[in-house]
Design a protein around this motif. Sequence first.
Motif, PDB file in Angstrom:
ATOM      1  N   VAL A  73       0.838  -1.201   0.000  1.00 34.34           N
ATOM      2  CA  VAL A  73       0.000   0.000   0.000  1.00 34.34           C
ATOM      3  C   VAL A  73       0.876   1.255   0.000  1.00 34.34           C
ATOM      4  O   VAL A  73       0.617   2.224  -0.720  1.00 34.34           O
ATOM      5  N   GLY A  74       1.950   1.239   0.801  1.00 34.71           N
ATOM      6  CA  GLY A  74       2.859   2.376   0.840  1.00 34.71           C
ATOM      7  C   GLY A  74       3.495   2.645  -0.510  1.00 34.71           C
ATOM      8  O   GLY A  74       3.580   3.798  -0.954  1.00 34.71           O
ATOM      9  N   ALA A  75       3.930   1.573  -1.184  1.00 38.21           N
ATOM     10  CA  ALA A  75       4.523   1.721  -2.512  1.00 38.21           C
ATOM     11  C   ALA A  75       3.492   2.209  -3.517  1.00 38.21           C
ATOM     12  O   ALA A  75       3.802   3.018  -4.394  1.00 38.21           O
ATOM     13  N   GLY A  76       2.259   1.725  -3.382  1.00 36.27           N
ATOM     14  CA  GLY A  76       1.196   2.165  -4.274  1.00 36.27           C
ATOM     15  C   GLY A  76       0.892   3.646  -4.113  1.00 36.27           C
ATOM     16  O   GLY A  76       0.704   4.373  -5.101  1.00 36.27           O
ATOM     17  N   LEU A  77       0.857   4.121  -2.872  1.00 40.81           N
ATOM     18  CA  LEU A  77       0.638   5.544  -2.620  1.00 40.81           C
ATOM     19  C   LEU A  77       1.781   6.379  -3.191  1.00 40.81           C
ATOM     20  O   LEU A  77       1.548   7.441  -3.796  1.00 40.81           O
ATOM     21  N   LEU A  78       3.005   5.892  -3.001  1.00 34.20           N
ATOM     22  CA  LEU A  78       4.162   6.605  -3.537  1.00 34.20           C
ATOM     23  C   LEU A  78       4.099   6.685  -5.057  1.00 34.20           C
ATOM     24  O   LEU A  78       4.377   7.745  -5.645  1.00 34.20           O
ATOM     25  N   TYR A  79       3.711   5.592  -5.693  1.00 34.53           N
ATOM     26  CA  TYR A  79       3.593   5.592  -7.156  1.00 34.53           C
ATOM     27  C   TYR A  79       2.524   6.582  -7.609  1.00 34.53           C
ATOM     28  O   TYR A  79       2.715   7.318  -8.592  1.00 34.53           O
ATOM     29  N   ALA A  80       1.410   6.623  -6.896  1.00 31.32           N
ATOM     30  CA  ALA A  80       0.337   7.552  -7.250  1.00 31.32           C
ATOM     31  C   ALA A  80       0.810   8.998  -7.156  1.00 31.32           C
ATOM     32  O   ALA A  80       0.448   9.845  -7.985  1.00 31.32           O
ATOM     33  N   ILE A  81       1.634   9.292  -6.164  1.00 25.90           N
ATOM     34  CA  ILE A  81       2.154  10.651  -6.004  1.00 25.90           C
ATOM     35  C   ILE A  81       3.212  10.954  -7.074  1.00 25.90           C
ATOM     36  O   ILE A  81       3.147  11.985  -7.759  1.00 25.90           O
ATOM     37  N   ALA A  82       4.181  10.035  -7.220  1.00 24.97           N
ATOM     38  CA  ALA A  82       5.291  10.264  -8.152  1.00 24.97           C
ATOM     39  C   ALA A  82       4.814  10.385  -9.590  1.00 24.97           C
ATOM     40  O   ALA A  82       5.360  11.179 -10.373  1.00 24.97           O
ATOM     41  N   SER A  83       3.799   9.613  -9.961  1.00 17.94           N
ATOM     42  CA  SER A  83       3.325   9.614 -11.342  1.00 17.94           C
ATOM     43  C   SER A  83       2.659  10.927 -11.731  1.00 17.94           C
ATOM     44  O   SER A  83       2.412  11.177 -12.909  1.00 17.94           O
ATOM     45  N   GLY A  84       2.410  11.796 -10.759  1.00 23.61           N
ATOM     46  CA  GLY A  84       1.832  13.097 -11.049  1.00 23.61           C
ATOM     47  C   GLY A  84       2.858  14.126 -11.475  1.00 23.61           C
ATOM     48  O   GLY A  84       2.495  15.252 -11.847  1.00 23.61           O
TER      49      GLY A  84
END
Length: 226
Positions: free
Chosen positions: A90-101
């Motif tokens: 979940v932490g990695a998924g949240l990070l990906y969601a932020i970084a991909s912006g």
Amino acid sequence: MTKKLIAEGLGTLILVLFGCGAAVLMGAQIGMLGIALAFGLAIVAAAYGLGAISGAHLNPAVSLGVLLAGRMTAAEFAGYVVAQILGAIVGAGLLYAIASGAPGYDIAVNGLGQNGYGAGYLGEYSLTSALIFEAVMTFLFVTVILGATGPGSTAGFAGLAIGLTLAAIHLVGINVTGVSVNPARSIGPALFVGGKAMADLWVFIVAPLAGGALAGIVNAAGLTRA
């Protein structure tokens, strides 16, 4: 037990989001020293915020050491590991969601703070170097944890000692493997990045677990405690 599992999942999420997030979102600005401090401070935050609930293992290698030191049951160990891995994902998924912006971000190029070794990865250290580093540093890390939380330890300082130790390990080894010493921390980002990160993942499961197990066995034998 439910509260403990939630705490372990949330704490591991914090570790991945803060530590890997520092590398992905701010690595160019803060450098390796900043990334090392981010991982260490994440542990300090989780230890003092959640440690009273679950002990804040946040790491299957730590939980294995605790199990083999005789401080938890096999059922508790299994639950902790599942919670830790889910929290890391979940932490990695949240990070990906932020970084991909961010304009120009490409997970295949910029990554997600995944661990690795060999050609194309940071210092391009060999498989042997990666295995030795991860096993030895995990052994030392878990030894510190078991000592700082065991009988005779100074009350109130465990979180600080553990966090500083993790920061020191990162200062030594970011260029070697990106520093795992934690299978859950490695699994989360690797699942999103795929490719080489997934191919290398076994190293960051096997070596940390071996180091954590040895620390637990040594502690149970009384060789690293008063």
